[in-house]
Design a protein around this motif. Structure first.
Motif, PDB file in Angstrom:
ATOM      1  N   LEU A  66      40.919  18.562  30.708  1.00 29.40           N
ATOM      2  CA  LEU A  66      40.362  19.543  31.652  1.00 29.40           C
ATOM      3  C   LEU A  66      41.439  19.812  32.693  1.00 29.40           C
ATOM      4  O   LEU A  66      41.935  18.871  33.318  1.00 29.40           O
ATOM      5  CB  LEU A  66      39.107  18.957  32.318  1.00 29.40           C
ATOM      6  CG  LEU A  66      38.557  19.709  33.538  1.00 29.40           C
ATOM      7  CD1 LEU A  66      38.086  21.110  33.153  1.00 29.40           C
ATOM      8  CD2 LEU A  66      37.413  18.923  34.188  1.00 29.40           C
TER       9      LEU A  66
ATOM     10  N   TYR B 214      40.083  22.558  28.507  1.00 24.98           N
ATOM     11  CA  TYR B 214      39.106  23.312  29.290  1.00 24.98           C
ATOM     12  C   TYR B 214      39.730  23.657  30.631  1.00 24.98           C
ATOM     13  O   TYR B 214      40.536  22.884  31.162  1.00 24.98           O
ATOM     14  CB  TYR B 214      37.820  22.501  29.462  1.00 24.98           C
ATOM     15  CG  TYR B 214      37.166  22.235  28.131  1.00 24.98           C
ATOM     16  CD1 TYR B 214      36.205  23.107  27.623  1.00 24.98           C
ATOM     17  CD2 TYR B 214      37.556  21.148  27.343  1.00 24.98           C
ATOM     18  CE1 TYR B 214      35.628  22.886  26.377  1.00 24.98           C
ATOM     19  CE2 TYR B 214      36.990  20.918  26.100  1.00 24.98           C
ATOM     20  CZ  TYR B 214      36.026  21.792  25.624  1.00 24.98           C
ATOM     21  OH  TYR B 214      35.473  21.585  24.391  1.00 24.98           O
TER      22      TYR B 214
ATOM     23  N   ALA C 299      39.383  25.251  34.689  1.00 19.78           N
ATOM     24  CA  ALA C 299      38.511  25.532  35.838  1.00 19.78           C
ATOM     25  C   ALA C 299      39.372  25.865  37.050  1.00 19.78           C
ATOM     26  O   ALA C 299      40.486  25.358  37.190  1.00 19.78           O
ATOM     27  CB  ALA C 299      37.635  24.321  36.149  1.00 19.78           C
TER      28      ALA C 299
ATOM     29  N   GLU D  15      35.465  27.137  30.350  1.00 18.86           N
ATOM     30  CA  GLU D  15      34.065  26.712  30.339  1.00 18.86           C
ATOM     31  C   GLU D  15      33.987  25.211  30.592  1.00 18.86           C
ATOM     32  O   GLU D  15      34.991  24.504  30.511  1.00 18.86           O
ATOM     33  CB  GLU D  15      33.405  27.078  29.004  1.00 18.86           C
ATOM     34  CG  GLU D  15      34.148  26.529  27.809  1.00 18.86           C
ATOM     35  CD  GLU D  15      33.667  27.142  26.484  1.00 18.86           C
ATOM     36  OE1 GLU D  15      33.257  26.369  25.604  1.00 18.86           O
ATOM     37  OE2 GLU D  15      33.727  28.380  26.343  1.00 18.86           O
ATOM     38  N   GLU D  16      32.776  24.768  30.919  1.00 13.93           N
ATOM     39  CA  GLU D  16      32.534  23.336  31.150  1.00 13.93           C
ATOM     40  C   GLU D  16      32.758  22.572  29.851  1.00 13.93           C
ATOM     41  O   GLU D  16      32.247  22.979  28.806  1.00 13.93           O
ATOM     42  CB  GLU D  16      31.063  23.125  31.536  1.00 13.93           C
ATOM     43  CG  GLU D  16      30.755  23.205  33.003  1.00 13.93           C
ATOM     44  CD  GLU D  16      31.371  22.083  33.818  1.00 13.93           C
ATOM     45  OE1 GLU D  16      31.238  20.906  33.432  1.00 13.93           O
ATOM     46  OE2 GLU D  16      32.001  22.403  34.830  1.00 13.93           O
TER      47      GLU D  16
ATOM     48  N   LEU E 100      35.406  15.344  40.884  1.00 12.84           N
ATOM     49  CA  LEU E 100      35.435  15.176  39.420  1.00 12.84           C
ATOM     50  C   LEU E 100      34.903  13.798  39.030  1.00 12.84           C
ATOM     51  O   LEU E 100      34.117  13.665  38.089  1.00 12.84           O
ATOM     52  CB  LEU E 100      36.862  15.357  38.883  1.00 12.84           C
ATOM     53  CG  LEU E 100      37.407  16.788  38.913  1.00 12.84           C
ATOM     54  CD1 LEU E 100      38.900  16.794  38.589  1.00 12.84           C
ATOM     55  CD2 LEU E 100      36.660  17.680  37.922  1.00 12.84           C
TER      56      LEU E 100
ATOM     57  N   ARG F   6      31.176  13.343  39.084  1.00 11.96           N
ATOM     58  CA  ARG F   6      30.408  13.835  37.927  1.00 11.96           C
ATOM     59  C   ARG F   6      30.964  13.311  36.602  1.00 11.96           C
ATOM     60  O   ARG F   6      30.721  13.886  35.547  1.00 11.96           O
ATOM     61  CB  ARG F   6      30.283  15.355  37.944  1.00 11.96           C
ATOM     62  CG  ARG F   6      31.572  16.134  37.931  1.00 11.96           C
ATOM     63  CD  ARG F   6      31.263  17.628  38.082  1.00 11.96           C
ATOM     64  NE  ARG F   6      32.441  18.436  38.269  1.00 11.96           N
ATOM     65  CZ  ARG F   6      33.102  19.014  37.294  1.00 11.96           C
ATOM     66  NH1 ARG F   6      32.732  18.876  36.045  1.00 11.96           N
ATOM     67  NH2 ARG F   6      34.175  19.750  37.565  1.00 11.96           N
TER      68      ARG F   6
ATOM     69  N   ALA G 295      33.808  13.354  35.043  1.00 13.45           N
ATOM     70  CA  ALA G 295      34.381  14.436  34.242  1.00 13.45           C
ATOM     71  C   ALA G 295      35.385  13.953  33.194  1.00 13.45           C
ATOM     72  O   ALA G 295      35.609  14.638  32.186  1.00 13.45           O
ATOM     73  CB  ALA G 295      35.055  15.447  35.168  1.00 13.45           C
TER      74      ALA G 295
END
Ligand SMILES: NC(=O)C1=CN([C@@H]2O[C@H](COP(=O)(O)OP(=O)(O)OC[C@H]3O[C@@H](n4cnc5c(N)ncnc54)[C@H](O)[C@@H]3O)[C@@H](O)[C@H]2O)C=CC1
Ligand SMILES: O=C(O)C(=O)Cc1ccc(O)cc1
Length: 367
Positions: A14, A37, A39, A58-59, A83, A86, A88
């Motif tokens: 990510l 991914y 963000a 996208e998530e 991050l 959650r 991540a």
């Protein structure tokens, strides 16, 4: 390829902050088959990076193997905390140009320091945003990793693998030692470039129109985003001030030598001037590799073109008809000059063929 320290094999990543560096990392990872991914606080920027082929805006469906923070230095701690809150990723790294302050922020914000290792790829550009990103930006460049005493072997191995997937050479350093080193080799040079470029802001047109390659080399990085650089410099201010103070002493000595030469109409001793120029020779000789060169895996074919509409299109057509793919391109040109120099980077195996073919079609190709 796995090396002994690379227990993790990155399959998912990510990238948070899809500007120049984040998108360059994402392009490299995607091209090596890592599901990446994207963000950004500005979702349009992440979508644009996705359009470039950097990954999916996208998530991720679940925790990724590695999250890479491509945000300004003062944002790293907060983004890391968010991050981790959650869950991540299994491991986290960043690319910020300073290393002690983000680690301090992370500690203060109660981040899990086991899963985090600081990182800094020693390559960049004077432009910002995903449009300036390049998947080969880090090829052959050092990538500093600054593990803290808490960093787990797993997180360190993941960050080392990231550096290698980007074609870079991982180097481990203490965060404070890193910050002192980059004050000398990156942050102070940035300000020197800005200070020199600032002399041009109000200069007479008749002087500015004479700009050649030397001033372009010295000032290129002065075109960078001031907001990002205020963020970087404010995180390493004391170390940068030390370098500039030492530079100031040399500058004073140089001005004194020049004033003496001016007053003596050439009869004064130029020893101090010779000394600074010779020390400059010695310093530049210590810079590893060929500074500013395109990645060594390409050969450069330099072609002279006329300053006329359609010349570049004609050249590109001829390169295409020679069956050669252009890997990279640089154009050297000064206003008012009747010709320019186009440096075409190609696979080394086709450079000789392209040279012959372009000459046959009437182009002047430099040796
Ligand atoms: N510009 C350069 O040449 C180099 C920069 N770096 C470091 O890389 C990092 C990024 O720099 P660039 O890519 O040049 O900047 P950039 O301005 O091109 O990209 C930064 C991106 O981060 C996003 N962002 C900012 N705060 C965020 C947040 N809280 N959450 C999510 N996204 C956020 C911005 O919207 C922007 O798209 C910085 O830490 C910088 O020190 C490292 C090596 C070279
Ligand atoms: O533009 C260049 O050539 C650079 O080297 C830029 C750069 C800027 C900031 C860094 O932390 C590292 C590299």
């Amino acid at each position: 390829m796995n090396t002994p320290d690379s227990a993790p094999t990155l399959r998912t990543a990510l990238v948070v902050g899809t500007g120049l560096i984040g998108t360059s990392v994402a392009l490299a990872l995607s091209s090596r088959g890592v599901a990446t991914y994207l963000a950004d606080t500005n979702p349009a920027v992440a979508r644009f990076a996705a359009e470039l082929g950097a990954g999916r805006a996208e998530e991720p469906p679940g925790p990724v193997d590695l999250a890479i923070l491509g945000v300004p230095p003062t944002h790293v701690g907060r983004v890391l905390a968010d991050l981790q809150a959650r869950d991540a990723a299994a491991a986290y790294t960043d690319v910020a140009s300073v290393k002690a302050l983000p680690l301090g922020d992370a500690e203060r914000l109660g981040c899990d320091l086991c899963s985090y290792v600081g990182g800094h790829p020693m390559a960049g550009r004077e432009r910002s945003g995903p449009a300036a990103a390049r998947g080969d930006l880090f090829e052959g460049r050092p990538w500093v990793l600054t593990p803290s005493p808490h960093t787990s072997p797993h997180a360190l191995a993941a960050a080392r693998e990231l550096a290698r997937l980007c074609g870079a050479l991982p180097i481990e350093m203490d965060p404070a030692a890193h910050d002192h080193a980059v004050a000398l080799v990156s942050h102070a040079p940035h300000l020197v470039s800005s200070l020199m470029a600032a002399r041009l802001a109000d200069a007479a047109d008749e002087a500015v129109r004479l700009c050649g390659q030397g001033i372009r080399d010295v000032t290129r990085i002065a075109a960078s985003d001031p907001a990002l650089w205020v963020d970087i410099l404010s995180c390493n201010a004391a170390a940068v001030a030390d370098v500039l103070e030492a530079l100031g002493r040399d500058l004073d000595k140089t001005v004194t030598a020049l004033r003496a030469l001016a007053a003596g109409h050439g009869s004064a001793d130029p020893a101090d001037l010779t000394d600074v120029l010779k020390r400059g020779n010695a310093g530049v000789a210590r810079i590893p590799g060929k500074h500013g060169a395109p990645p060594a895996r390409y050969a450069v074919v330099p072609v002279i073109i006329g300053d006329r509409p359609g010349e570049l299109a004609r050249l590109f057509t001829d390169v295409g008809e020679a069956g050669v793919n252009i890997e990279d391109l640089a154009i050297e040109h000064s206003p008012g000059q009747p010709v320019g120099l186009v440096e075409i980077s190609v696979e080394p195996a086709v450079a000789a063929t392209l040279t012959t073919e372009l000459r046959r079609r009437g182009w002047t190709v430099q040796e």
